[in-house]
Each structure stands twice: as C-alpha cells, then as structure tokens.
Design an enzyme around this catalytic site. Structure first.
Site, PDB file in Angstrom:
ATOM      1  N   TYR A 171       1.899  -6.564   9.429  1.00  0.00           N
ATOM      2  CA  TYR A 171       2.797  -6.355   8.454  1.00  0.00           C
ATOM      3  C   TYR A 171       3.932  -7.009   8.758  1.00  0.00           C
ATOM      4  O   TYR A 171       4.605  -7.601   7.733  1.00  0.00           O
ATOM      5  CB  TYR A 171       2.889  -4.952   8.081  1.00  0.00           C
ATOM      6  CG  TYR A 171       3.511  -4.449   7.048  1.00  0.00           C
ATOM      7  CD1 TYR A 171       3.272  -4.255   5.984  1.00  0.00           C
ATOM      8  CD2 TYR A 171       4.918  -3.642   7.491  1.00  0.00           C
ATOM      9  CE1 TYR A 171       4.013  -3.798   4.771  1.00  0.00           C
ATOM     10  CE2 TYR A 171       5.773  -3.541   6.278  1.00  0.00           C
ATOM     11  CZ  TYR A 171       5.181  -3.262   5.114  1.00  0.00           C
ATOM     12  OH  TYR A 171       5.973  -2.886   3.990  1.00  0.00           O
ATOM     13  N   ASP A 186      -0.890  -4.090 -12.773  1.00  0.00           N
ATOM     14  CA  ASP A 186      -1.465  -3.381 -11.907  1.00  0.00           C
ATOM     15  C   ASP A 186      -2.745  -3.031 -11.776  1.00  0.00           C
ATOM     16  O   ASP A 186      -3.639  -3.621 -12.765  1.00  0.00           O
ATOM     17  CB  ASP A 186      -0.584  -1.880 -11.667  1.00  0.00           C
ATOM     18  CG  ASP A 186      -0.667  -1.549 -10.074  1.00  0.00           C
ATOM     19  OD1 ASP A 186      -1.357  -1.851  -9.358  1.00  0.00           O
ATOM     20  OD2 ASP A 186       0.533  -0.933  -9.887  1.00  0.00           O
ATOM     21  N   THR A 246       8.018   7.797  -1.464  1.00  0.00           N
ATOM     22  CA  THR A 246       7.469   7.388  -2.651  1.00  0.00           C
ATOM     23  C   THR A 246       6.218   8.540  -2.874  1.00  0.00           C
ATOM     24  O   THR A 246       5.787   9.087  -1.785  1.00  0.00           O
ATOM     25  CB  THR A 246       6.725   6.203  -2.978  1.00  0.00           C
ATOM     26  OG1 THR A 246       5.717   6.000  -1.984  1.00  0.00           O
ATOM     27  CG2 THR A 246       7.810   5.108  -2.378  1.00  0.00           C
ATOM     28  N   LEU A 288       7.868   2.311  -6.127  1.00  0.00           N
ATOM     29  CA  LEU A 288       9.042   1.403  -6.300  1.00  0.00           C
ATOM     30  C   LEU A 288       8.908   0.717  -7.520  1.00  0.00           C
ATOM     31  O   LEU A 288       9.647   0.584  -8.565  1.00  0.00           O
ATOM     32  CB  LEU A 288       8.822   0.363  -5.337  1.00  0.00           C
ATOM     33  CG  LEU A 288       9.032   0.619  -3.780  1.00  0.00           C
ATOM     34  CD1 LEU A 288       9.000  -0.672  -2.833  1.00  0.00           C
ATOM     35  CD2 LEU A 288      10.428   1.551  -3.608  1.00  0.00           C
ATOM     36  N   LYS A 322       5.702  -9.531   5.978  1.00  0.00           N
ATOM     37  CA  LYS A 322       6.843  -9.418   5.429  1.00  0.00           C
ATOM     38  C   LYS A 322       7.989 -10.374   5.772  1.00  0.00           C
ATOM     39  O   LYS A 322       8.927 -10.765   5.173  1.00  0.00           O
ATOM     40  CB  LYS A 322       7.469  -8.118   5.702  1.00  0.00           C
ATOM     41  CG  LYS A 322       6.652  -7.122   5.144  1.00  0.00           C
ATOM     42  CD  LYS A 322       6.617  -7.276   3.273  1.00  0.00           C
ATOM     43  CE  LYS A 322       5.846  -6.188   2.685  1.00  0.00           C
ATOM     44  NZ  LYS A 322       6.020  -6.445   1.220  1.00  0.00           N
TER      45      LYS A 322
END
Length: 254
Positions: free
Chosen positions: A160, A36, A195, A17, A164
C-alpha cells in the site's frame, strides 16, 4: 476556477471520501457524475441529488471513457477527483515462517491503487484538454488520493505504501506534463479518516487513532477531504503539490 456550471467526475463517488466530495461539488454548482461500481449507492445519490451515476470500472479504458462522456454531455469537464478504493494486500516482507511476501499480493495492490489511478489520470487529462481554456489558459484540475502511508508506511503496509508513494511521485511530473494544456494536478494525502466503510469498527478505530493525532484529537472526517478538494479546484495556484490532511499525525512503525 469558477465551479458553478462546470461538470465534475468523481471516481469512487459512492465511498466515504467520494460521496462527501460529490455533495460538496454539487452544492457549489457543479454538474457531478459519480463513477463507481456500487450501483445501489450510486443510484440513491442520483435520485437524491439529481446528479448522474455511471457504473464504472476504474481499470477499464472504455468504462472510464463512458463516465467521462457522460460528464462532458452535462457541461465542460474541468474537475476530476479520484477516490476509488481496492484490495490492499499486506503483511511483513518476510513472514514469521521465513517465507517472502507473495508477489501477487504486491501486484494486486499496485494494480488497484496506482495503475487504476494512472488510468483515470490519463483519460481525464485527455478529456479536460478538449475543453475551451478559461482566463489565463486554465482548463481544469485533476485531484488524486494518496495517503500519509506513502511517507510513513507502517509494518505490514509495504504494498500500500509503495502504491500511494507512486501516486505522490506522479503528482509533480503530471502537473509539469499537463502545464502546456492548462491542467493542474494535485494530490491529497489523508491520514486516518473515519468513513462508513469501517462499519462497526469505527468507534474502536476512533478510540485508537484519535488520541494519536496531535490536533484535533480525533480521526479526520470525509467532509474535510471534500472541503479541501473544493478549495483545490477553486484555487488556480495550487498545482503539482501533495497536501497532507492528517492533523499533524505521523504514523508510528506499527
């Protein structure tokens, strides 16, 4: 907001992404900083596109601020996109052996997907607030990454989904908090996006998930996330909203 000439920070910018977003913002004329921990990928992007890569730990204030400072050195920082990943602990709340889910597993997932997102959000907001206001008083936009698991978390996804869900819950409040400063906050909640991180499993996942998406009958693409991120940055009236990017998919229980 005019993208050309602004600087943009993309946290997690070497992932699927993130990289797609880096490329889209760069093509639109933004001066992009990739933040990153994947140095090889980051340096390759830096060499290919002529952008900047800064090794960045999203959990560390000094590390994120160093990436922000690099972005500010290139031009007014008006765009911050956070796509970082992390460990996603899972399992049922009570296992088949009767044992409860380990608290540490829950904590680690909350830490990486919610706390780190908050860290980038707060530091980016303070930096964008330093920029000169544009027409109508706008200074910039912060884009966070949620998930449709925040709404329909599947069996085994409790940590998770909670993390989120926290990103979703922060969106409107952050937009309201930052409105006097002319900073918008929008989150993207992707569905199943294919991805490179999936590696050899990508084809199997495409076969499984693609047919469950109402339309189009496929998994999403990183480029579609990036296209939406650019549209959010450009459209000043998008604020305080979580936008689902899922082809009308609703996760089944499992």
């Amino acid at each position: 907001m005019e993208i050309s000439g602004t600087s943009a920070l993309v946290v997690g910018g070497t992932g699927g992404l993130g990289e797609a977003t880096v490329r889209r913002l760069h093509a639109a004329g933004a001066k992009v900083v990739v933040a990153d921990v994947a140095d090889d990928k980051g340096k390759a992007l830096e060499s290919e596109l002529g952008i900047r890569y800064v090794h960045t730990d999203a959990s560390d204030e000094d590390s994120v601020n160093a990436a922000i400072a690099e972005a500010e050195s290139l031009g007014p920082l008006r765009i911050s996109v956070d796509t970082h990943g992390g460990p996603a602990g899972g399992g049922r709340l009570v296992g088949k052996d009767g044992s409860p889910m380990p608290l540490d597993s829950f904590k680690k997932t909350i830490e990486s997907y919610l706390n780190w997102t908050f860290n980038v959000l707060r530091l980016s907001a303070a930096a964008i607030a330093r920029q000169e206001p544009l027409e109508e008083g706008g200074r910039g936009v912060i884009i966070n990454t949620a998930s449709i698991a925040a709404y329909e978390g599947q069996v085994g996804q409790l940590p998770y989904a909670a993390a989120k869900g926290g990103v979703v819950g922060m969106t409107l409040v952050a937009a309201r908090d930052l409105s006097p400063l002319g900073i918008r906050v929008v989150s993207i909640a992707p569905g199943t996006i294919n991805t490179p991180a999936y590696g050899k499993a990508a084809d199997q996942l495409e076969e499984y998930w693609g047919k469950q998406v109402p339309f189009p009958k496929r998994m999403g693409r990183s480029t579609e996330y990036a296209q939406l991120a650019l549209a959010i940055a450009e459209n000043d009236y998008l604020n305080g909203e979580v936008i689902r990017l899922d082809g009308a998919l609703r996760f089944p229980p499992k």
